[in-house]
Design a protein around this motif. Structure first.
Motif, PDB file in Angstrom:
ATOM      1  N   UNK A  95       0.914  -1.294  -0.048  1.00  7.77           N
ATOM      2  CA  UNK A  95      -0.157   0.022   0.234  1.00  7.77           C
ATOM      3  C   UNK A  95       1.068   1.396   0.080  1.00  7.77           C
ATOM      4  N   UNK A  96       2.084   1.034   0.444  1.00  6.05           N
ATOM      5  CA  UNK A  96       2.847   2.292   0.580  1.00  6.05           C
ATOM      6  C   UNK A  96       3.855   2.442  -0.750  1.00  6.05           C
ATOM      7  N   UNK A  97       3.792   1.342  -1.537  1.00  7.22           N
ATOM      8  CA  UNK A  97       4.601   1.220  -2.863  1.00  7.22           C
ATOM      9  C   UNK A  97       3.530   0.943  -3.948  1.00  7.22           C
ATOM     10  N   UNK A  98       3.225   2.282  -4.685  1.00 12.43           N
ATOM     11  CA  UNK A  98       2.384   2.202  -5.925  1.00 12.43           C
ATOM     12  C   UNK A  98       3.208   2.388  -7.316  1.00 12.43           C
ATOM     13  N   UNK A  99       2.220   2.224  -8.288  1.00 12.42           N
ATOM     14  CA  UNK A  99       3.072   2.419  -9.678  1.00 12.42           C
ATOM     15  C   UNK A  99       2.065   3.196 -10.710  1.00 12.42           C
ATOM     16  N   UNK A 100       2.734   3.876 -11.431  1.00 11.59           N
ATOM     17  CA  UNK A 100       2.043   4.385 -12.724  1.00 11.59           C
ATOM     18  C   UNK A 100       2.713   3.774 -13.929  1.00 11.59           C
ATOM     19  N   UNK A 175      -2.250   7.298  -0.200  1.00 12.98           N
ATOM     20  CA  UNK A 175      -1.293   8.051   0.391  1.00 12.98           C
ATOM     21  C   UNK A 175      -0.116   7.110   0.640  1.00 12.98           C
ATOM     22  N   UNK A 176       0.447   6.660  -0.473  1.00 12.71           N
ATOM     23  CA  UNK A 176       1.922   5.685  -0.326  1.00 12.71           C
ATOM     24  C   UNK A 176       3.050   6.574  -0.214  1.00 12.71           C
ATOM     25  N   UNK A 177       4.172   5.839   0.247  1.00 13.21           N
ATOM     26  CA  UNK A 177       5.335   6.482   0.270  1.00 13.21           C
ATOM     27  C   UNK A 177       6.111   6.930  -0.770  1.00 13.21           C
ATOM     28  N   UNK A 178       6.244   5.769  -1.765  1.00 20.49           N
ATOM     29  CA  UNK A 178       6.755   5.755  -3.023  1.00 20.49           C
ATOM     30  C   UNK A 178       6.074   5.248  -4.222  1.00 20.49           C
ATOM     31  N   UNK A 204       4.343  15.651  -5.241  1.00 21.52           N
ATOM     32  CA  UNK A 204       5.445  15.100  -4.522  1.00 21.52           C
ATOM     33  C   UNK A 204       5.496  16.138  -3.465  1.00 21.52           C
ATOM     34  N   UNK A 205       5.647  17.684  -3.612  1.00 25.45           N
ATOM     35  CA  UNK A 205       5.809  18.305  -2.282  1.00 25.45           C
ATOM     36  C   UNK A 205       4.701  18.408  -1.512  1.00 25.45           C
ATOM     37  N   UNK A 206       3.181  18.407  -2.071  1.00 26.73           N
ATOM     38  CA  UNK A 206       2.099  18.559  -1.228  1.00 26.73           C
ATOM     39  C   UNK A 206       1.871  17.374  -0.208  1.00 26.73           C
ATOM     40  N   UNK A 207       2.220  16.306  -0.876  1.00 31.45           N
ATOM     41  CA  UNK A 207       1.742  15.000  -0.345  1.00 31.45           C
ATOM     42  C   UNK A 207       3.136  14.086   0.402  1.00 31.45           C
ATOM     43  N   UNK A 208       4.298  15.041   0.176  1.00 29.55           N
ATOM     44  CA  UNK A 208       5.455  14.448   0.591  1.00 29.55           C
ATOM     45  C   UNK A 208       5.720  12.843   0.192  1.00 29.55           C
ATOM     46  N   UNK A 209       5.682  12.830  -1.241  1.00 28.43           N
ATOM     47  CA  UNK A 209       5.907  11.537  -1.943  1.00 28.43           C
ATOM     48  C   UNK A 209       7.331  11.278  -2.231  1.00 28.43           C
ATOM     49  N   UNK A 210       7.629  10.129  -2.714  1.00 32.38           N
ATOM     50  CA  UNK A 210       9.018   9.859  -3.323  1.00 32.38           C
ATOM     51  C   UNK A 210       8.800   9.043  -4.512  1.00 32.38           C
ATOM     52  N   UNK A 211       9.550   9.310  -5.452  1.00 34.37           N
ATOM     53  CA  UNK A 211       9.288   8.646  -6.845  1.00 34.37           C
ATOM     54  C   UNK A 211      10.659   8.000  -7.172  1.00 34.37           C
ATOM     55  N   UNK A 212      10.361   6.900  -8.142  1.00 34.01           N
ATOM     56  CA  UNK A 212      11.539   6.266  -8.589  1.00 34.01           C
ATOM     57  C   UNK A 212      11.076   6.449 -10.268  1.00 34.01           C
ATOM     58  N   UNK A 213      11.710   7.523 -10.788  1.00 35.74           N
ATOM     59  CA  UNK A 213      10.848   7.790 -12.318  1.00 35.74           C
ATOM     60  C   UNK A 213      11.807   7.188 -13.120  1.00 35.74           C
ATOM     61  N   UNK A 214      11.335   6.492 -13.951  1.00 37.95           N
ATOM     62  CA  UNK A 214      11.924   5.486 -14.936  1.00 37.95           C
ATOM     63  C   UNK A 214      11.483   6.380 -16.294  1.00 37.95           C
ATOM     64  N   UNK A 215      12.609   6.688 -17.185  1.00 34.79           N
ATOM     65  CA  UNK A 215      12.595   7.369 -18.342  1.00 34.79           C
ATOM     66  C   UNK A 215      13.481   7.165 -19.374  1.00 34.79           C
TER      67      UNK A 215
END
Ligand SMILES: Nc1ncnc2c1ncn2[C@@H]1O[C@H](COP(=O)(O)OP(=O)(O)OP(=O)(O)O)[C@@H](O)[C@H]1O
Length: 260
Positions: A95-100, A175-178, A204-215
């Motif tokens: 639940x703390x680790x989501x994906x798009x 409200x995941x962490x990553x 990211x700023x408002x929800x204090x999220x972290x991203x692993x952004x693959x591109x």
């Protein structure tokens, strides 16, 4: 405490040639997934993974998401070894680790409404009343720049960019962490790409999220990431602060960064 730590991760795919024939050793080497990858994502940070096609980005994403066990190394998320914990713990971490994902349409059930799509993680992990769930979904839609009234639509009634916003709303619902962003804007046109990247930055700023952004897109990585790991042939070539991205040193990194 670091949020995500990868230590010496390697994954090699079993290579079989046409009609199940064994591949030559050269062909085997070229089908290697990732090799000896170590990286850290701190809370509130966006780590960009930049690489060309076939570099190993999706392999890495699947390993981080707990979908593909590495042959060697360790993935630690919130201080728990992702591949050596029990099922219950792994589900809790999920639940703390989501994906798009890249393709907004194939990431959803075309027969569901937006309300059902965004409501799915809420129903899986929480017990809200129908009314409360609807209120949360309306709020999530507004958070990602859509209208509450969009919840009655189906994917076919939305543009690619709108549907990707729905996928983002679903990813932030718990409200995941990553969030692993696996080429989230690559299939969208340039203007929509920029809008969504800036929106992800705000979230990211408002929800204090972290991203692993693959591109594979250096400009996109530059917009969203705080730090960038440049990956080629399954290995990290260089890790660098985003501000220094265009001054990277390694010849392979320079080729990738300047290939736009
Ligand atoms: N299921 C698989 N079986 C065999 N080899 C695979 C498999 N998946 C990936 N590979 C190989 O592993 C390497 C890395 O692939 P991966 O899909 O991780 O790269 P990528 O950077 O995500 O590429 P792209 O941007 O094109 O999606 C490639 O050489 C690829 O051919």
């Amino acid at each position: 405490m670091s949020l995500l730590v990868l230590e010496n991760i390697s994954k090699t795919y079993e290579a079989s040639g046409w009609f199940g024939m064994k591949k030559t050793s050269a062909a085997k080497a070229s089908s290697s997934g990732v090799r000896d990858i170590s990286l850290v994502v701190e809370p509130g940070m966006c780590l960009g993974i930049l690489g060309e096609s076939g570099a190993g980005k999706s392999t890495l994403a699947r390993i981080v998401l707990g979908l593909l066990a590495p042959d060697h190394g360790r993935v630690t998320f919130q201080d728990v070894d992702l591949y050596r914990c029990d099922r219950r713990t792994r589900q809790r971490l999920r639940r703390d680790l989501q994906v798009v994902f890249q393709d907004s349409y194939s990431a959803v059930n075309p027969r569901q409404t937006v309300q059902q799509i965004i409501g799915e993680p809420l129903r899986n992990f929480e017990r809200f009343s129908a009314q409360e769930e609807k209120r949360i979904i309306a709020e999530l839609l507004e958070t990602v720049g859509l209208r509450a009234s969009d919840m009655v639509k189906t994917p076919k009634q939305m543009s690619g960019g709108q549907l990707q916003r729905v996928n983002i709303a679903r990813a932030i619902a718990l409200k995941p962490k990553l969030i692993v962003l696996d080429e989230p804007v690559s299939s969208l046109d340039m203007i929509v790409q920029k809008q969504i990247l800036l929106h992800l930055k705000e979230l990211k700023q408002h929800l204090n999220l972290s991203y692993l952004f693959i591109s594979h897109d250096v400009m996109a990585v530059h917009v969203l990431s705080d730090q960038v790991a440049i990956i080629d042939n399954g290995m990290i070539m260089e890790s660098i602060n985003t501000d220094d991205l265009f001054e990277c040193n390694h010849p392979v990194s320079r080729r990738i960064v300047h290939s736009v």
